[in-house]
Design a protein around this motif. Structure first.
Motif, PDB file in Angstrom:
ATOM      1  N   ILE A  27     -11.627   1.006  -3.121  1.00 50.45           N
ATOM      2  CA  ILE A  27     -10.469   0.173  -3.469  1.00 50.45           C
ATOM      3  C   ILE A  27      -9.414   1.017  -4.164  1.00 50.45           C
ATOM      4  CG2 ILE A  27      -9.671  -1.710  -4.960  1.00 50.45           C
ATOM      5  CD1 ILE A  27     -12.400  -3.100  -4.354  1.00 50.45           C
ATOM      6  N   GLY A  28      -9.847   1.843  -5.121  1.00 52.96           N
ATOM      7  CA  GLY A  28      -8.911   2.715  -5.832  1.00 52.96           C
ATOM      8  C   GLY A  28      -8.201   3.681  -4.906  1.00 52.96           C
ATOM      9  N   LEU A  29      -8.918   4.261  -3.959  1.00 55.46           N
ATOM     10  CA  LEU A  29      -8.309   5.196  -3.011  1.00 55.46           C
ATOM     11  C   LEU A  29      -7.341   4.490  -2.062  1.00 55.46           C
ATOM     12  CD1 LEU A  29     -11.397   7.470  -2.337  1.00 55.46           C
ATOM     13  CD2 LEU A  29      -9.200   8.229  -3.285  1.00 55.46           C
ATOM     14  N   VAL A  30      -7.686   3.273  -1.644  1.00 61.87           N
ATOM     15  CA  VAL A  30      -6.765   2.507  -0.799  1.00 61.87           C
ATOM     16  C   VAL A  30      -5.467   2.242  -1.569  1.00 61.87           C
ATOM     17  CG1 VAL A  30      -6.368   0.238   0.262  1.00 61.87           C
ATOM     18  CG2 VAL A  30      -8.507   1.465   0.709  1.00 61.87           C
ATOM     19  N   LEU A  31      -5.586   1.809  -2.816  1.00 63.09           N
ATOM     20  CA  LEU A  31      -4.389   1.559  -3.626  1.00 63.09           C
ATOM     21  C   LEU A  31      -3.584   2.838  -3.839  1.00 63.09           C
ATOM     22  CD1 LEU A  31      -5.852  -0.914  -6.268  1.00 63.09           C
ATOM     23  CD2 LEU A  31      -4.333  -1.445  -4.349  1.00 63.09           C
ATOM     24  N   PHE A  32      -4.270   3.944  -4.084  1.00 59.57           N
ATOM     25  CA  PHE A  32      -3.586   5.227  -4.269  1.00 59.57           C
ATOM     26  C   PHE A  32      -2.758   5.570  -3.032  1.00 59.57           C
ATOM     27  CE2 PHE A  32      -3.175   9.740  -3.669  1.00 59.57           C
ATOM     28  CZ  PHE A  32      -2.761  10.188  -4.913  1.00 59.57           C
ATOM     29  N   PHE A  33      -3.361   5.438  -1.844  1.00 55.66           N
ATOM     30  CA  PHE A  33      -2.658   5.844  -0.635  1.00 55.66           C
ATOM     31  C   PHE A  33      -1.609   4.819  -0.191  1.00 55.66           C
ATOM     32  CE2 PHE A  33      -5.987   9.035  -0.516  1.00 55.66           C
ATOM     33  CZ  PHE A  33      -5.201  10.157  -0.274  1.00 55.66           C
ATOM     34  N   VAL A  34      -1.744   3.562  -0.581  1.00 59.65           N
ATOM     35  CA  VAL A  34      -0.645   2.613  -0.371  1.00 59.65           C
ATOM     36  C   VAL A  34       0.567   3.100  -1.164  1.00 59.65           C
ATOM     37  CG1 VAL A  34       0.164   0.277  -0.939  1.00 59.65           C
ATOM     38  CG2 VAL A  34      -2.024   0.584   0.222  1.00 59.65           C
ATOM     39  N   CYS A  35       0.329   3.518  -2.404  1.00 58.65           N
ATOM     40  CA  CYS A  35       1.417   4.052  -3.234  1.00 58.65           C
ATOM     41  C   CYS A  35       1.978   5.345  -2.662  1.00 58.65           C
ATOM     42  CB  CYS A  35       0.933   4.267  -4.665  1.00 58.65           C
ATOM     43  SG  CYS A  35       0.545   2.727  -5.515  1.00 58.65           S
ATOM     44  N   ALA A  36       1.115   6.196  -2.104  1.00 56.50           N
ATOM     45  CA  ALA A  36       1.578   7.457  -1.509  1.00 56.50           C
ATOM     46  C   ALA A  36       2.478   7.185  -0.302  1.00 56.50           C
ATOM     47  CB  ALA A  36       0.387   8.317  -1.100  1.00 56.50           C
ATOM     48  N   VAL A  37       2.062   6.252   0.555  1.00 60.96           N
ATOM     49  CA  VAL A  37       2.879   5.905   1.724  1.00 60.96           C
ATOM     50  C   VAL A  37       4.213   5.335   1.262  1.00 60.96           C
ATOM     51  CG1 VAL A  37       3.041   4.312   3.684  1.00 60.96           C
ATOM     52  CG2 VAL A  37       0.935   5.607   3.302  1.00 60.96           C
ATOM     53  N   TYR A  38       4.175   4.441   0.274  1.00 62.10           N
ATOM     54  CA  TYR A  38       5.411   3.858  -0.266  1.00 62.10           C
ATOM     55  C   TYR A  38       6.332   4.945  -0.823  1.00 62.10           C
ATOM     56  CZ  TYR A  38       8.562   1.512  -3.477  1.00 62.10           C
ATOM     57  OH  TYR A  38       9.674   1.107  -4.152  1.00 62.10           O
ATOM     58  N   THR A  39       5.771   5.918  -1.518  1.00 66.44           N
ATOM     59  CA  THR A  39       6.567   7.006  -2.090  1.00 66.44           C
ATOM     60  C   THR A  39       7.277   7.799  -0.996  1.00 66.44           C
ATOM     61  OG1 THR A  39       5.088   7.171  -3.996  1.00 66.44           O
ATOM     62  CG2 THR A  39       6.442   9.108  -3.504  1.00 66.44           C
ATOM     63  N   HIS A  40       6.575   8.079   0.089  1.00 69.06           N
ATOM     64  CA  HIS A  40       7.198   8.815   1.195  1.00 69.06           C
ATOM     65  C   HIS A  40       8.294   7.976   1.864  1.00 69.06           C
ATOM     66  CE1 HIS A  40       4.826  12.520   1.431  1.00 69.06           C
ATOM     67  NE2 HIS A  40       3.823  11.795   0.998  1.00 69.06           N
ATOM     68  N   ILE A  41       8.040   6.693   2.047  1.00 69.24           N
ATOM     69  CA  ILE A  41       9.052   5.829   2.661  1.00 69.24           C
ATOM     70  C   ILE A  41      10.283   5.737   1.758  1.00 69.24           C
ATOM     71  CG2 ILE A  41       9.584   3.437   3.292  1.00 69.24           C
ATOM     72  CD1 ILE A  41       6.640   3.245   4.268  1.00 69.24           C
TER      73      ILE A  41
END
Length: 117
Positions: free
Chosen positions: A74-88
């Motif tokens: 769950i933590g890794l999914v949330l981390f990478f949602v934030c990473a994708v958002y940061t790139h967008i």
């Protein structure tokens, strides 16, 4: 856990572990992508590298105690949602963005296979 579930989890442990350690060591090939996404280099140690490495260790611990693995996924999914958002947000659709999407998918798959049936 099924054989396929174990394979996905082991791959996620290796991938997130490598990515986390690369960030902790400020691995040169990732620096340009971080700069494109407007991520300060100082963030590679904490929070980025620390969270990815902790997530990989949590997935590994989850092989023995599943609730830890579920929490780590769950933590890794949330981390990478934030990473994708940061790139967008930075209008960065480079290879780093594609990797973030790949890691997001991998960690979602890991979460799905670690959930009890």
């Amino acid at each position: 856990m099924s054989t396929a579930g174990l394979a996905v989890t082991l791959f996620a442990i290796a991938a997130n572990g490598f990515s986390g350690i690369a960030a902790l060591l400020h691995f040169r090939p990732i620096l340009a992508g971080m700069a494109k996404a407007d991520v300060p280099e100082s963030w590679l140690t904490f929070p980025i590298g620390t969270l990815k490495t902790a997530g990989a260790l949590g997935l590994a611990a989850g092989l023995a105690f599943p609730p830890i693995g579920i929490s780590a996924a769950i933590g890794l999914v949330l981390f990478f949602v934030c990473a994708v958002y940061t790139h967008i947000r930075a209008s960065d659709y480079s290879a780093q963005f594609m990797l973030a999407i790949g890691f997001l998918g991998l960690n979602v798959a890991t979460l799905v296979v670690t959930l009890p049936t």
